[in-house]
Write an enzyme that holds these catalytic residues in place. Structure first.
Site, short mmCIF file in Angstrom:
data_model
loop_
_atom_site.label_atom_id
_atom_site.label_comp_id
_atom_site.label_asym_id
_atom_site.label_seq_id
_atom_site.Cartn_x
_atom_site.Cartn_y
_atom_site.Cartn_z
N GLY A 103 39.50 -32.90 58.67
CA GLY A 103 38.89 -32.43 59.92
C GLY A 103 38.99 -30.94 60.14
O GLY A 103 39.09 -30.48 61.27
N THR B 232 39.15 -24.56 71.08
CA THR B 232 38.61 -24.78 69.73
C THR B 232 37.10 -24.95 69.89
O THR B 232 36.58 -24.92 71.01
CB THR B 232 39.20 -26.06 69.10
OG1 THR B 232 38.74 -27.18 69.86
CG2 THR B 232 40.71 -26.04 69.08
N LEU B 233 36.39 -25.17 68.78
CA LEU B 233 34.95 -25.44 68.87
C LEU B 233 34.71 -26.70 69.71
O LEU B 233 33.72 -26.81 70.43
CB LEU B 233 34.36 -25.61 67.46
CG LEU B 233 32.84 -25.62 67.38
CD1 LEU B 233 32.23 -24.31 67.89
CD2 LEU B 233 32.37 -25.87 65.96
N SER B 234 35.65 -27.65 69.66
CA SER B 234 35.53 -28.90 70.43
C SER B 234 35.70 -28.68 71.93
O SER B 234 35.46 -29.59 72.71
CB SER B 234 36.56 -29.93 69.95
OG SER B 234 36.14 -30.49 68.74
N ILE C 148 43.31 -26.36 74.06
CA ILE C 148 43.16 -25.15 73.24
C ILE C 148 41.67 -24.87 73.10
O ILE C 148 40.87 -25.80 72.97
CB ILE C 148 43.76 -25.36 71.81
CG1 ILE C 148 45.23 -25.79 71.89
CG2 ILE C 148 43.62 -24.09 70.98
CD1 ILE C 148 45.85 -26.06 70.53
N SER D 269 40.16 -24.40 64.47
CA SER D 269 40.53 -25.82 64.34
C SER D 269 42.04 -26.02 64.38
O SER D 269 42.79 -25.25 63.76
CB SER D 269 40.04 -26.38 63.00
OG SER D 269 38.65 -26.34 62.90
N ILE D 270 42.48 -27.06 65.06
CA ILE D 270 43.89 -27.43 65.03
C ILE D 270 44.29 -27.75 63.59
O ILE D 270 45.40 -27.40 63.15
CB ILE D 270 44.17 -28.62 65.98
CG1 ILE D 270 43.95 -28.17 67.44
CG2 ILE D 270 45.60 -29.13 65.78
CD1 ILE D 270 44.11 -29.28 68.46
N LYS E 251 40.69 -41.87 72.95
CA LYS E 251 42.07 -41.44 72.66
C LYS E 251 43.07 -42.52 73.06
O LYS E 251 44.11 -42.69 72.40
CB LYS E 251 42.39 -40.12 73.36
CG LYS E 251 41.64 -38.90 72.80
CD LYS E 251 41.91 -38.63 71.32
CE LYS E 251 41.43 -37.24 70.92
NZ LYS E 251 41.52 -37.03 69.45
N TYR F 190 36.42 -35.39 80.49
CA TYR F 190 36.92 -35.93 79.22
C TYR F 190 36.33 -37.32 78.95
O TYR F 190 36.08 -37.70 77.82
CB TYR F 190 38.45 -35.94 79.19
CG TYR F 190 38.98 -35.95 77.76
CD1 TYR F 190 38.63 -34.94 76.88
CD2 TYR F 190 39.82 -36.96 77.32
CE1 TYR F 190 39.09 -34.95 75.57
CE2 TYR F 190 40.30 -36.97 76.02
CZ TYR F 190 39.93 -35.96 75.16
OH TYR F 190 40.39 -35.98 73.86
C1 IMJ Z 1 36.76 -32.07 76.02
C2 IMJ Z 1 35.88 -32.48 77.01
C3 IMJ Z 1 36.18 -32.40 78.36
C4 IMJ Z 1 37.40 -31.92 78.76
C5 IMJ Z 1 38.28 -31.49 77.78
C6 IMJ Z 1 37.96 -31.56 76.41
N1 IMJ Z 1 39.54 -30.99 77.86
C7 IMJ Z 1 40.03 -30.73 76.62
C8 IMJ Z 1 39.06 -31.05 75.68
C9 IMJ Z 1 40.22 -30.75 79.12
C10 IMJ Z 1 41.37 -30.17 76.34
C11 IMJ Z 1 39.14 -30.91 74.18
N2 IMJ Z 1 39.66 -32.15 73.58
C12 IMJ Z 1 41.03 -32.49 73.80
C13 IMJ Z 1 38.87 -33.00 72.80
O1 IMJ Z 1 39.37 -34.02 72.37
C14 IMJ Z 1 37.47 -32.70 72.56
C15 IMJ Z 1 36.64 -33.59 71.98
C16 IMJ Z 1 35.22 -33.42 71.81
C17 IMJ Z 1 34.52 -32.27 72.15
C18 IMJ Z 1 33.15 -32.21 71.94
C19 IMJ Z 1 32.32 -31.02 72.32
C20 IMJ Z 1 31.06 -30.90 71.54
C21 IMJ Z 1 30.40 -32.22 71.26
N3 IMJ Z 1 31.17 -33.34 71.15
C22 IMJ Z 1 32.51 -33.34 71.38
N4 IMJ Z 1 33.20 -34.44 71.07
C23 IMJ Z 1 34.52 -34.48 71.27
O2 IMJ Z 1 29.18 -32.28 71.05
#
Ligand code: IMJ
Length: 256
Positions: free
Chosen positions: A12, A194-196, A192, A18-19, A163, A156
């Protein structure tokens, strides 16, 4: 050198935020022999440019939502590198609309997709690694999770459900693999950039709240999460399995 003589697979990696990359740098400093998987052959050049900063054995493109692809890649890894001592699973995805809309509008497809990529893939990785006899005795499997599994965090949404499933899967996998000496844990990282996290509404204010409220009064870095991952991959954590360990400046203990 916590990971001397250990072969570790990091799944990943995407870019320098990235973490998985934070963990890779710490693992490399600790003497691990590293193997990587990334999503999409088209990203190979970018990923390999990043990886050129550290010693590593191989990088493979792998679609973790496809059991057949996991099997193909794991067979190749065993052939190229032999048995391994640990895996970091740093993989998640949900459809953007499911993170933007209210949770109640989550579609059946979006629910299945988020849970498939973010939770089921860890079960598949564990099973296929075991079936192919890819893991050495006393191997350690680690995934990454987030507090949104347990508490409601704005936006989230379906990732929280995924999760929660991932964290529960950690416990059942730990039970299944424990008799063979294989450990299964997850690190719950603080937020954090990240791109996510890119494009997520109010992400900046979530970081501000952690700085204000967490016992350590600061956010965490990918390298600090990497430190926790390396501990979990190392023999220093040999009595620990089935756990969700928070690397979040202590934020999760606060009631307000
Ligand atoms: C993600 C979404 C909403 C709130 C969020 C996050 N917070 C945090 C995250 C508060 C910390 C990041 N995170 C922990 C994730 O697990 C992100 C997962 C993720 C992010 C995206 C963005 C772009 C996309 N799909 C995604 N799928 C999973 O298209």
């Amino acid at each position: 050198m916590l990971l001397e003589n250990k072969k570790i697979l990091i799944m990943g990696i995407r870019n320098k935020w990235s973490i998985a990359w934070g963990a890779a740098k710490v693992a490399a400093e600790n003497g691990a022999e590293l193997i990587f998987t990334f999503m999409g052959e088209e990203n190979r050049e970018k990923v390999e440019e990043l990886l050129s900063e550290i010693p590593y054995k191989k990088a493979y493109s792998c679609d973790a939502s496809d059991d057949a692809d996991i099997e193909k890649v794991f067979k190749q890894i065993k052939e190229d590198c032999g048995k391994i001592d640990g895996i970091l699973h740093s993989i998640a995805h949900a459809n953007t609309e499911d993170l933007r809309n209210d949770f109640i509008y989550t579609s059946k497809e979006g629910f299945a997709h988020a849970n498939d990529v973010s939770a089921y893939s860890f079960i598949a990785v564990a099973r296929i690694a075991k079936e192919l006899d890819l893991l050495n005795a006393d191997a350690s499997l680690v995934s990454l999770t987030y507090y949104g599994s347990t508490k409601v965090l704005p936006g989230y949404n379906v990732m929280g459900v995924a999760k929660a499933g991932l964290e529960c899967s950690v416990r059942y996998l730990a039970d299944n693999l424990g008799p063979e000496g294989i450990r299964v844990n997850a690190i719950s990282a603080g937020p954090i950039k990240t791109l996510s996290a890119k494009g997520i509404k109010d992400f900046g204010s979530i970081l501000d709240v952690v700085e204000e409220k967490a016992p350590l009064r600061r956010n965490v870095t990918t390298e600090e999460v990497g430190n926790a991952v390396v501990f979990m991959l190392s023999n220093m954590s040999r009595a620990i399995t089935g756990q969700i360990i928070y690397a979040d400046s202590g934020y999760n203990i606060m009631g307000l």
